[in-house]
Scaffold this motif. Structure first.
Motif, PDB file in Angstrom:
ATOM      1  N   ARG A 151       0.724  -1.319  -0.102  1.00  0.00           N
ATOM      2  CA  ARG A 151       0.083  -0.025  -0.052  1.00  0.00           C
ATOM      3  C   ARG A 151       1.095   1.238  -0.098  1.00  0.00           C
ATOM      4  N   PHE A 153       3.921   1.585  -1.119  1.00  0.00           N
ATOM      5  CA  PHE A 153       4.732   1.679  -2.222  1.00  0.00           C
ATOM      6  C   PHE A 153       3.467   2.453  -3.282  1.00  0.00           C
ATOM      7  N   ALA A 154       2.533   1.891  -3.355  1.00  0.00           N
ATOM      8  CA  ALA A 154       1.459   2.433  -4.301  1.00  0.00           C
ATOM      9  C   ALA A 154       1.222   3.876  -4.092  1.00  0.00           C
ATOM     10  N   CYS A 156       3.282   5.865  -2.678  1.00  0.00           N
ATOM     11  CA  CYS A 156       4.623   6.633  -3.042  1.00  0.00           C
ATOM     12  C   CYS A 156       4.759   6.591  -4.611  1.00  0.00           C
ATOM     13  N   ALA A 157       4.379   5.799  -5.288  1.00  0.00           N
ATOM     14  CA  ALA A 157       4.660   5.656  -6.810  1.00  0.00           C
ATOM     15  C   ALA A 157       3.517   6.798  -7.527  1.00  0.00           C
ATOM     16  N   ASP A 158       2.383   6.638  -7.151  1.00  0.00           N
ATOM     17  CA  ASP A 158       1.070   7.449  -7.736  1.00  0.00           C
ATOM     18  C   ASP A 158       0.016   7.383  -6.783  1.00  0.00           C
ATOM     19  N   ASN A 160      -2.636   9.212  -7.218  1.00  0.00           N
ATOM     20  CA  ASN A 160      -4.180   9.225  -7.800  1.00  0.00           C
ATOM     21  C   ASN A 160      -4.404   7.908  -8.059  1.00  0.00           C
ATOM     22  N   PHE A 161      -3.571   6.819  -8.492  1.00  0.00           N
ATOM     23  CA  PHE A 161      -3.969   5.647  -8.725  1.00  0.00           C
ATOM     24  C   PHE A 161      -4.301   5.035  -7.282  1.00  0.00           C
ATOM     25  N   ARG A 163      -5.585   6.314  -4.778  1.00  0.00           N
ATOM     26  CA  ARG A 163      -6.871   6.799  -4.412  1.00  0.00           C
ATOM     27  C   ARG A 163      -7.889   5.938  -5.123  1.00  0.00           C
ATOM     28  N   VAL A 164      -7.904   5.675  -6.438  1.00  0.00           N
ATOM     29  CA  VAL A 164      -8.929   4.903  -7.148  1.00  0.00           C
ATOM     30  C   VAL A 164      -8.843   3.491  -6.781  1.00  0.00           C
ATOM     31  N   ALA A 165      -7.686   3.004  -6.349  1.00  0.00           N
ATOM     32  CA  ALA A 165      -7.519   1.811  -5.897  1.00  0.00           C
ATOM     33  C   ALA A 165      -8.355   1.417  -4.360  1.00  0.00           C
ATOM     34  N   LEU A 172      -3.349   6.927   5.623  1.00  0.00           N
ATOM     35  CA  LEU A 172      -1.973   6.605   5.604  1.00  0.00           C
ATOM     36  C   LEU A 172      -0.773   7.577   5.720  1.00  0.00           C
TER      37      LEU A 172
END
Lengths: 323, 251
Positions: A151, A153-154, A156-158, A160-161, A163-165, A172
């Protein structure tokens, strides 16, 4: 090698090692979120907690933890509401923290000299009861950062993505910043409040040079932090220097080594020889590419070939073609 | 409001969106059904990206109704049914392999403190193969070309095993070869029953994939073009069953 005989040294080494693991673990996310200086600001807020503890005659560590976590949550809520334009709010909070901390320590009869052990770390200052608090909080930090790795990692990486996930991004972020505050305060006896930010950032910077994947970089940073903390603590015993300063100088030396190593590594890693595509390939269906021999990779047109024993193979669906 | 068709994945009615007091979208309605691709076109600044971000809940709307799978956005929780493909510049991380990025598409299926399982890894492998990047799984995402990055983000969205794919300018900064590859991937997904909502600058590369286009201008819908019914690709809509598993056989 008799320094292990001193109980204060055992406690200091244990506390430093715990900080060396926890600080880069939190630091990895702080750095990726471009909040590298957050740790520094939180260190300032923790000084207010130390001053408050000295003034009220209570144990410094728990008071500092609570003060710093409250400060961190306020900072994050301000940031999320978008009201900290120009970082002015942060500056007031951080400098207000250090100023009021030094003032309260003065009123309590301790000048800035009394605070210096908290600012730069001191071997003799880790009390037995502190060790339990430090250990317990470090377990919480490590369990969260490693357990929530996918979680985080997601996020940190992106963002917006994430949030949509369905990731609860605000929660967090809040937990991360609160844990950063805890990391800062549990490290104040060993690394010191003015230098702890370095232990959150520098091992991460070193590890980022050496590893490609996020997971490897995270664990690499923890390893480098652990090594720097242990080496620095032992070094400070021999050289009679401030523990935190020695740890941070060691970490910077490791960053230098990592940078030199990575440029050597990358030169080998990045360049795959390029072979232009030459059209039709013989469609020899091999269930697997031959395993014998050294495998190298070449860029062949738009794909990668694996070179084994002078022949080039490329994956094609469930089999390999010879190219 | 019309009775929602069971195949309708997304409906927006009369959306009004203002950012910083400035109206960006006015009275925008859009519908996406299973097995169809709907493109939102329009010039720069027409509000098409804002519309897309509104549809996935990243931008709040002030008026109107937005339903995902028949549930108002406010109450919608099953994000695993939605795959989102932002512009590839939205990924900013120094350390990440291609596989790690794609694997984060599985998040919506997991609770807190869950690590990927074997099935997750199999889905990730499948998705990497679908976009033709199996061989780059261990590569640094930052070192890929624009077209490859876009394919990685498509793979990440597919790894969610979504029923609705929402994409923001999937062809921006993508070389011609990757455009063709993306068009094929999207056509296959649509034929497998996914609903696609895309924001596009130009339709050329995806012309044969699109079923309907909506043109936005200055925050309003100006035209609503239905497809030429002669298109062989739309003549035989994919059955609704099998939506759950676009990779049939993986499980």
């Amino acid at each position: 090698m008799n320094f292990f005989q001193y109980p204060f040294m055992q406690r200091a080494l244990l506390a430093a090692v715990v900080s060396g693991l926890a600080a880069p673990a939190i630091g990895m996310f702080i750095v990726q979120r471009r909040l590298s200086l957050l740790g520094d600001g939180l260190g300032h807020v923790a000084i207010m907690g130390v001053g408050l503890a000295l003034l009220t005659g209570t144990a410094p560590l728990p008071v500092a933890v609570i003060t710093c976590v409250v400060g961190a949550v306020v900072v994050e809520l301000l940031r999320q509401s978008g009201r900290t334009s120009g970082d002015l709010g942060l500056a007031v909070l951080f400098y207000g923290g250090i100023a009021s901390g030094v003032m309260m320590a003065g009123v309590a009869g301790q000048g800035p000299a009394g605070l210096s052990a908290y600012l730069f770390g001191a071997l003799t200052s880790v009390a037995k009861e502190d060790l339990w608090v430090i250990g317990g909080l470090a377990v919480v930090i490590l369990a969260f950062t490693i357990g929530m790795l996918p979680r985080l990692f997601a996020l940190c990486a992106d963002e917006n993505f994430a949030r949509v996930a369905g990731v609860k991004v605000r929660w967090l972020n809040l937990i991360m910043v609160a844990l950063a505050a805890v990391t800062v305060t549990i490290s104040m006896r060993t690394v010191g409040l003015l230098l702890i930010s370095a232990l959150m950032v520098i091992p991460v910077a070193a590890s980022q040079q050496l590893f490609i994947s996020f997971k490897a970089a995270l664990f690499g940073a923890m390893g480098i932090g652990l090594l720097a903390a242990a080496t620095g603590t032992v070094g400070s015993y021999y050289w009679n220097t401030a523990t935190g300063a020695t740890i941070v100088v060691t970490a910077i030396a490791m960053l230098g080594v990592a940078t030199a190593l990575s440029s050597a590594l990358n030169r080998r890693r990045r360049e795959a020889p390029f072979v232009p595509d030459h059209g039709e390939h013989p469609h020899i269906q091999l269930p697997n590419k031959p395993r014998s021999g050294r495998v190298t990779v070449v860029q062949h047109g738009d794909h990668l070939d694996e070179v084994v024993a002078g022949r080039r193979y490329a994956a094609h669906g469930d089999h390999y073609d010879e190219h | 409001m019309p009775v929602p068709n069971p195949q309708t994945l997304l409906t927006a009615e009369g959306l009004y969106v203002a950012l910083g007091g400035l109206p960006i979208l006015r009275d925008v309605s859009i519908r996406v059904d299973a097995g169809e691709a709907v493109a939102v076109l329009g010039p720069n600044g027409s509000g098409k990206s804002t519309l897309l971000r509104t549809l996935v809940g990243l931008v709040p709307f002030q008026e109107g109704q937005l339903n995902l799978f028949g549930t108002p956005l406010r109450k919608f929780r099953s994000w695993r049914r939605v795959g989102y493909v932002p512009q590839h510049a939205s990924v900013s991380v120094a350390n990440a392999t291609v596989r790690e990025i794609v694997a984060s598409g599985r998040l919506a299926h997991h609770r807190w403190f869950a690590w990927p399982r074997r099935y997750d890894r199999e889905v990730v492998d499948q998705c990497l193969a679908t976009v033709g990047l199996s061989q780059r799984a261990g590569w640094s995402f930052a070192h890929l070309s624009g077209g490859q990055k876009q394919r990685v983000l498509v793979a990440r969205a597919l790894a969610t095993e979504p029923e609705l794919l929402v994409m923001d300018e999937p062809l921006a900064g993508v070389d011609l070869e990757s455009q063709a590859a993306l068009a094929k991937i999207l056509r296959d997904q649509r034929d497998a029953g996914l609903g696609l909502a895309l924001v596009l600058h130009e339709t050329e590369a995806l012309a044969e994939v699109l079923d309907r286009t909506v043109r936005l201008c200055d925050g309003r819908i100006v035209t609503h073009v239905d497809p030429p019914s002669a298109s062989p690709l739309t003549a035989d809509p994919a059955p609704v069953t099998g939506l759950q598993d676009p990779f049939g056989g993986v499980s």
